[in-house]
Design a protein around this motif. Structure first.
Motif, mmCIF file in Angstrom:
data_model
loop_
_atom_site.group_PDB
_atom_site.id
_atom_site.type_symbol
_atom_site.label_atom_id
_atom_site.label_comp_id
_atom_site.label_asym_id
_atom_site.label_seq_id
_atom_site.Cartn_x
_atom_site.Cartn_y
_atom_site.Cartn_z
ATOM 1 N N PHE A 89 14.794 -36.491 -17.603
ATOM 2 C CA PHE A 89 14.958 -35.301 -16.769
ATOM 3 C C PHE A 89 13.638 -34.633 -16.402
ATOM 4 O O PHE A 89 13.614 -33.744 -15.553
ATOM 5 C CB PHE A 89 15.859 -34.292 -17.483
ATOM 6 C CG PHE A 89 17.285 -34.750 -17.647
ATOM 7 C CD1 PHE A 89 18.087 -34.990 -16.547
ATOM 8 C CD2 PHE A 89 17.821 -34.945 -18.909
ATOM 9 C CE1 PHE A 89 19.410 -35.407 -16.694
ATOM 10 C CE2 PHE A 89 19.136 -35.367 -19.079
ATOM 11 C CZ PHE A 89 19.928 -35.600 -17.966
ATOM 12 N N GLY A 281 21.409 -31.898 -20.936
ATOM 13 C CA GLY A 281 22.075 -31.769 -19.648
ATOM 14 C C GLY A 281 22.048 -30.356 -19.103
ATOM 15 O O GLY A 281 21.780 -30.125 -17.920
ATOM 16 N N GLN A 286 22.168 -30.251 -15.280
ATOM 17 C CA GLN A 286 23.149 -31.281 -14.989
ATOM 18 C C GLN A 286 24.549 -30.926 -15.475
ATOM 19 O O GLN A 286 25.527 -31.479 -15.031
ATOM 20 C CB GLN A 286 22.726 -32.588 -15.640
ATOM 21 C CG GLN A 286 21.358 -33.086 -15.181
ATOM 22 C CD GLN A 286 21.346 -33.473 -13.727
ATOM 23 O OE1 GLN A 286 22.208 -34.203 -13.252
ATOM 24 N NE2 GLN A 286 20.354 -32.990 -13.005
#
Length: 288
Positions: A89, A281, A286
């Protein structure tokens, strides 16, 4: 010459031990280098910084992870390993260490490995805790330093905390409301009496096991709680933080306990993700 030949086996043994120790040290240094870990020293404490290769040379997002009581930054690095997620990420990860506990009693919690540190997160008169530690200044100073050095984007900072670290995360954003854009609190609710900051624009994800016996999700004194404080419930936490303007999401993990390893299996069953996966996440935007 006779003396040199006197103990050939002893000399061989000493040499083999020395080479073995040297290989361990070399392996450790190589391992740290391979993991892109470096130490940041500030106010007499060490923090571990994982710098992702995928964002090398950039002012990247930062995820600051705060350990629980009787832990350390190094222990938290091993517990909530985010290396792969950081590369995927594109964020760096900071693992600071709290102040040393004042250990004046005996027992397994005192003698076990992993660090004997905690955060001054709002608990008053708790014996072993150093309530004079200026942890808000220490932690915000670390972030400011990384911003000044061009390592961190000040608009993309996430604070993660477990247990006592979650308490500290709540205290930190209430006293430094523009320090972070996201908070992930695990198994810990605010220990401060109120949050009087304007937290508009802050997103919070709260993870808590329904079977937490240290800091019960419903609030109160946990049967296994070390501090034995009267914990605020998750519901009261939502009310408190939303009243300050934060946007709050809660994931109650059915059957989950207090520790991260007690949350992973039930979290995977219920949410199809481990704690580390939910953390990464959410930090990356995300999983809202």
């Amino acid at each position: 010459m006779a003396r040199r030949r006197r103990f050939p086996l002893l000399r061989a043994l000493i040499k083999s031990i020395f080479l073995a120790l040297l290989s361990v040290v070399t392996f450790g240094l190589a391992g740290a280098s391979a993991r892109n870990l470096s130490e940041i020293q500030s106010e007499g404490r060490d923090a571990l910084l994982y710098r992702a290769k995928s964002v090398a040379g950039e002012a990247a997002p930062l995820v600051m992870v705060l350990h629980g009581g009787f832990q350390s930054g190094e222990k938290m690095y091993d517990t909530l390993r985010l290396d792969k997620a950081a590369e995927r990420f594109g964020f760096n990860v900071l693992y600071p260490t709290g102040s040393r506990l004042k250990l004046n009693r005996q027992g397994p919690l005192v003698t076990r490995k992993g660090g004997m540190n905690a955060w001054n997160a709002g608990l008053k008169g708790r014996g072993m805790l150093d309530t004079t530690a200026r942890d808000v200044e220490y932690l915000s100073g670390l972030v400011d330093r990384l911003v000044a050095e061009g390592i961190t984007d000040p608009e993309r900072v996430t604070i993660v905390g477990h247990s006592n670290g979650a308490m500290m995360a709540y205290k930190l954003v209430c006293e430094r409301p523009r320090l972070a854009k996201r908070v992930i609190a695990i198994s810990g609710t605010p220990a401060i009496p109120a949050c009087n900051a304007d937290l508009s624009g802050l997103r919070i994800l709260h993870l808590h096991g329904t079977e937490d016996e240290n800091q019960p999700a419903q609030g109160g004194v946990g049967t296994k709680g070390v501090s034995q404080h009267n914990a605020r419930s998750v519901e009261e936490t939502v009310q408190m933080m939303e009243a300050a303007g934060a946007e709050m999401s809660v994931r109650l993990i059915k059957g989950g306990g207090h520790r991260i390893d007690e949350l992973n299996k039930p979290a995977r069953r219920q949410y199809k993700a481990t704690v580390a996966e939910m953390v990464s996440g959410f930090a990356a935007g995300q999983a809202e």
